[in-house]
Enzyme design. Structure first.
Site, mmCIF file in Angstrom:
data_model
loop_
_atom_site.group_PDB
_atom_site.id
_atom_site.type_symbol
_atom_site.label_atom_id
_atom_site.label_comp_id
_atom_site.label_asym_id
_atom_site.label_seq_id
_atom_site.Cartn_x
_atom_site.Cartn_y
_atom_site.Cartn_z
ATOM 1 N N ASP A 23 0.803 -1.202 0.148
ATOM 2 C CA ASP A 23 -0.101 0.043 -0.171
ATOM 3 C C ASP A 23 0.980 1.178 -0.015
ATOM 4 O OD1 ASP A 23 -1.691 2.233 0.449
ATOM 5 O OD2 ASP A 23 -2.489 1.348 2.321
ATOM 6 N N LYS A 87 2.631 11.323 -3.498
ATOM 7 C CA LYS A 87 1.825 10.634 -4.118
ATOM 8 C C LYS A 87 0.802 11.523 -4.945
ATOM 9 C CE LYS A 87 -1.772 7.037 -3.441
ATOM 10 N NZ LYS A 87 -2.185 6.083 -2.488
ATOM 11 N N GLU A 187 -7.077 0.456 -4.860
ATOM 12 C CA GLU A 187 -7.337 0.428 -3.446
ATOM 13 C C GLU A 187 -8.657 -0.211 -2.886
ATOM 14 O OE1 GLU A 187 -6.072 4.316 -2.230
ATOM 15 O OE2 GLU A 187 -4.013 3.897 -2.948
ATOM 16 N N ASP A 211 -12.804 5.647 2.361
ATOM 17 C CA ASP A 211 -11.707 5.561 2.621
ATOM 18 C C ASP A 211 -11.049 6.846 3.087
ATOM 19 O OD1 ASP A 211 -8.805 5.499 3.006
ATOM 20 O OD2 ASP A 211 -8.401 4.282 0.961
HETATM 21 P P1 ADP Z 1 -3.169 7.315 3.850
HETATM 22 O O1 ADP Z 1 -3.922 6.211 3.089
HETATM 23 O O2 ADP Z 1 -3.539 8.537 3.325
HETATM 24 O O3 ADP Z 1 -1.643 7.184 3.518
HETATM 25 P P2 ADP Z 1 -3.783 6.084 6.620
HETATM 26 O O4 ADP Z 1 -4.755 5.263 5.966
HETATM 27 O O5 ADP Z 1 -2.454 5.575 6.913
HETATM 28 O O6 ADP Z 1 -3.332 7.320 5.443
HETATM 29 O O7 ADP Z 1 -4.300 7.181 7.581
HETATM 30 C C1 ADP Z 1 -3.403 8.144 8.364
HETATM 31 C C2 ADP Z 1 -4.384 8.955 9.310
HETATM 32 O O8 ADP Z 1 -5.305 8.050 10.226
HETATM 33 C C3 ADP Z 1 -3.941 9.990 10.078
HETATM 34 O O9 ADP Z 1 -4.376 11.303 10.087
HETATM 35 C C4 ADP Z 1 -3.850 9.515 11.489
HETATM 36 O O10 ADP Z 1 -3.626 10.377 12.509
HETATM 37 C C5 ADP Z 1 -4.937 8.816 11.332
HETATM 38 N N1 ADP Z 1 -5.416 7.801 12.494
HETATM 39 C C6 ADP Z 1 -4.544 6.647 12.743
HETATM 40 N N2 ADP Z 1 -5.239 6.057 13.901
HETATM 41 C C7 ADP Z 1 -6.081 6.909 14.426
HETATM 42 C C8 ADP Z 1 -7.014 6.423 15.376
HETATM 43 N N3 ADP Z 1 -7.200 5.520 16.101
HETATM 44 N N4 ADP Z 1 -8.036 7.705 15.536
HETATM 45 C C9 ADP Z 1 -8.228 8.598 14.560
HETATM 46 N N5 ADP Z 1 -7.317 8.623 13.650
HETATM 47 C C10 ADP Z 1 -6.250 7.851 13.452
HETATM 48 MG MG MG Z 2 -4.580 4.716 2.311
#
Ligand code: ADP
Ligand code: MG
Length: 621
Positions: A23, A87, A187, A211
């Protein structure tokens, strides 16, 4: 020869050829595999238990790249040299991202607004492909470290709305990182696979994938039937995500505790940002967050947090509404709603989404990992380990045509399911050019000379038009028997021509394998060559335009300006001869800086003479 590794933790022998699922996220990236013992999709974790690698690249004073958690603190302390969200730049031109320029704290080159963007760090230029390849290299290295075996094959995920160029850019980044990218998958499709959807050939379902990541929001409506995923609609907001939730908390605290003048305090700003994210995460499981900041006790309750983020979450619901409209469906026909992305852990997000879709949402798989887990499921199917899944016929090597400078332009990436079709538009380089040569190649290398030529033909009879005006559409169509039909059609006049080829003919499996291997071993030099050809082509166009401009408008320029321009042109010409990509880019930018004001002046002149009733004739410019 591939090495067989032993997993030190379990003592078990590793599969020599493991295909990983990746991912490659805007905020976070990670790798997953099908666990050789449990046969379950599993995210690869370091000893500290973390599976997530922040998608951040920091360059030190020597130009060395650091990736992931180590690079994160530099976001505040060294913003010019710390690249996040690469990205978002994939396959984009400066024009595409201009309105979001402020979002990026690093330098994005803005001279040629229509060509693909580059990022400048020190005196180095990086394409989004280079930057993504740094992240992928880090993931590859980690995976090899954890699995104790070489990792060379991967399935990488991209957003469902990514176009051809963006998908190709992602493939190139993989290649540059030394990975053979077996397939690029969407995705939301990966998320469905992780939930086991689409694995049963008789299943027929319509699902919504919600998402919410760190900086982006995507909603996709998918139809799954006979193991085939069809994207019915997508919607979203590429500048909305968990960062906005953090920002809401920061603003609340700044108001509540009058935390002014933080602008000068990089360190404090960074601490506040981290505290806000910590608060948000805490509030996903508890009702109040309390901490200390710069000598003050700060806090926030879940109730306050929910009021603050209500408008943000509401925006995502509006996107969901649009996606449903575009798919022509009502929420009643949605069989399942999948929650993906770290930010869907926020209970208020979950409840708002359930309310909209009028059903309990599905969040049983870890939302940070679900996309990578699904990519691992797909990888396992490709490895042939999942015998129940039917693998459709695919193209073993990419198919494309030759473009300027001898570059390979891929129309059908390898592993495309057949039958399939793809098309792209091209144009002429010279005024009144009456024919265009279409040479068809097969292979993974960036320069056509390293690929296999399948055939060529010339589209003739294009009516006389200025360069760049004709629109020649080239279409590749592969039927179920694997026969490739290539058609070229000039759209303004309707002139068309077609050729038929059997691409696989004469290539054994070993030869296909050999070609793939070569593309990996030569990836770096290939991509460098491609970048050089692209930079030189761009520079030559710039020289051409400037020369024409100077000849026509020399009267409007002072002798000094003429001299300066001539010097800048000479320097650029020299850089082209030296085949130095970075120098070519710097000199192109310099020439552009010198000539831009002239062009504006000539434009003003033309407008003022037009106002005097002379009329604008763009041939005079
Ligand atoms: P991306 O797909 O954009 O790379 P992610 O799916 O990894 O991102 O999401 C990252 C986001 O999720 C960040 O803003 C992070 O603060 C938030 N996040 C991670 N864990 C939690 C949680 N337990 N509660 C709320 N937000 C969360
Ligand atoms: Mg993502």
């Amino acid at each position: 020869m591939a090495k067989i590794g032993i997993n030190i933790a379990t003592g078990s022998l590793q599969q020599p050829e493991i295909i990983v699922g990746i991912d490659l996220g805007t905020t976070n990236s990670l790798v997953a595999i099908i666990h050789p013992d449990t046969k379950q999709p599993t995210a690869l974790k370091e000893f500290d238990g973390s599976s997530i690698v922040p998608s951040i690249v920091h360059f030190d004073a020597f130009g060395n790249a650091e990736v992931g958690a180590q690079a994160k603190p530099y976001l505040e302390s060294d913003p010019q040299n710390t690249i996040f969200s690469a990205k978002r730049l994939m396959g984009k031109s400066y024009k595409d991202i201009r309105e979001h320029q402020d979002f990026f704290a690093y330098k994005i080159i803005d001279d040629n607004r229509d060509s693909l963007v580059k990022v400048q760090v020190g005196n180095q230029f990086y394409s989004p492909i280079d930057l993504s390849s740094f992240i992928l290299s880090e993931l590859k290295k980690r995976a090899e470290h954890i699995l104790k075996t070489p990792v060379t094959k991967a399935v990488i995920t991209v957003p469902a709305y990514f176009n051809d160029t963006q998908r190709q850019a992602t493939r190139d980044a993989g290649k540059l990182a030394g990975l053979d990218v077996l397939r690029i998958i969407n995705e939301p499709t990966a998320a469905s696979l992780a939930y086991g959807l689409g694995m049963n050939p008789t299943e027929d379902k319509t699902i919504a994938v919600y998402d919410l990541g760190g900086g982006t929001f995507d909603i996709s409506i998918l139809k799954i039937s006979n193991g085939i995923f069809e994207v019915l609609s997508t919607n979203g907001d590429t500048y909305l995500g968990g960062d906005d939730l953090d920002r809401a908390i920061i603003e609340y605290w700044m108001k509540q505790w009058s935390l002014d003048n933080l602008d000068q305090h990089t360190q404090l700003k960074q601490e506040l940002r981290l505290a806000a994210e910590k608060a948000k995460i805490a509030l996903s499981t508890q009702s109040i967050f309390e901490s200390e900041f710069a000598g003050e006790k700060i806090s926030i309750t879940k109730e306050v947090f929910e009021t603050l983020i209500q408008p943000i979450v509401q925006k995502t619901i509006q996107c969901c509404e649009k996606a449903m409209q575009d798919a022509g469906l009502t929420v009643a026909v949605i069989d399942t709603v999948l929650m993906v992305g770290g930010s869907t852990r926020v209970p208020f997000v979950k409840s708002t989404v359930s309310e909209f879709f009028k059903q309990v949402v599905n969040d049983s798989v870890n939302p940070d990992e679900v996309v990578a887990l699904g990519a691992a499921v797909q990888a396992d199917i490709l490895a042939g380990n999942n015998q129940n899944m039917l693998l459709l016929d695919i193209t073993p090597l990419s198919l494309g045509i030759e473009t300027m400078g001898g570059l390979m332009d891929v129309l059908l990436p390898r592993n495309s399911k057949i039958p399939t079709q793809a098309g792209r538009q091209y144009t002429t380089q010279k005024d009144a050019q009456s024919g265009i040569n279409i040479a068809i190649y097969q292979g993974e290398r960036d320069l056509v000379k390293d690929n296999r030529k399948l055939g060529a033909f010339t589209l003739t009879g294009i009516p006389a038009m200025p360069a760049g005006l004709p629109k020649v559409e080239v279409t590749f169509l592969i039927n179920a028997d694997g026969i490739l039909q290539v058609k070229a059609k000039e759209l303004r006049s309707g002139v068309a021509q077609t050729i038929e080829i059997k691409p696989q003919y004469g290539l054994t499996d070993e030869e296909v394998e050999q070609r793939l291997l070569e593309s990996i071993t030569h990836a770096k030099e290939d991509i460098q060559k491609r970048a050089l050809v692209e930079a030189s082509t761009e520079a030559e166009q710039m020289l051409d335009v400037t020369e024409k401009f100077i000849t026509k408008n020399s009267a409007l320029l002072s002798p000094d300006e003429l001299k300066q321009t001539a010097l800048a042109m000479q320097a650029l010409q020299l850089a082209i001869t030296m085949e130095d990509k970075n120098l070519i880019q710097t000199k192109t930018e310099e020439l552009n800086d010198i000539s831009r004001p002239f062009a504006e002046r000539v434009m003003d002149q033309a407008i003022s003479s037009a106002l005097k009733g002379k009329g604008i004739d763009d041939k005079d410019l």
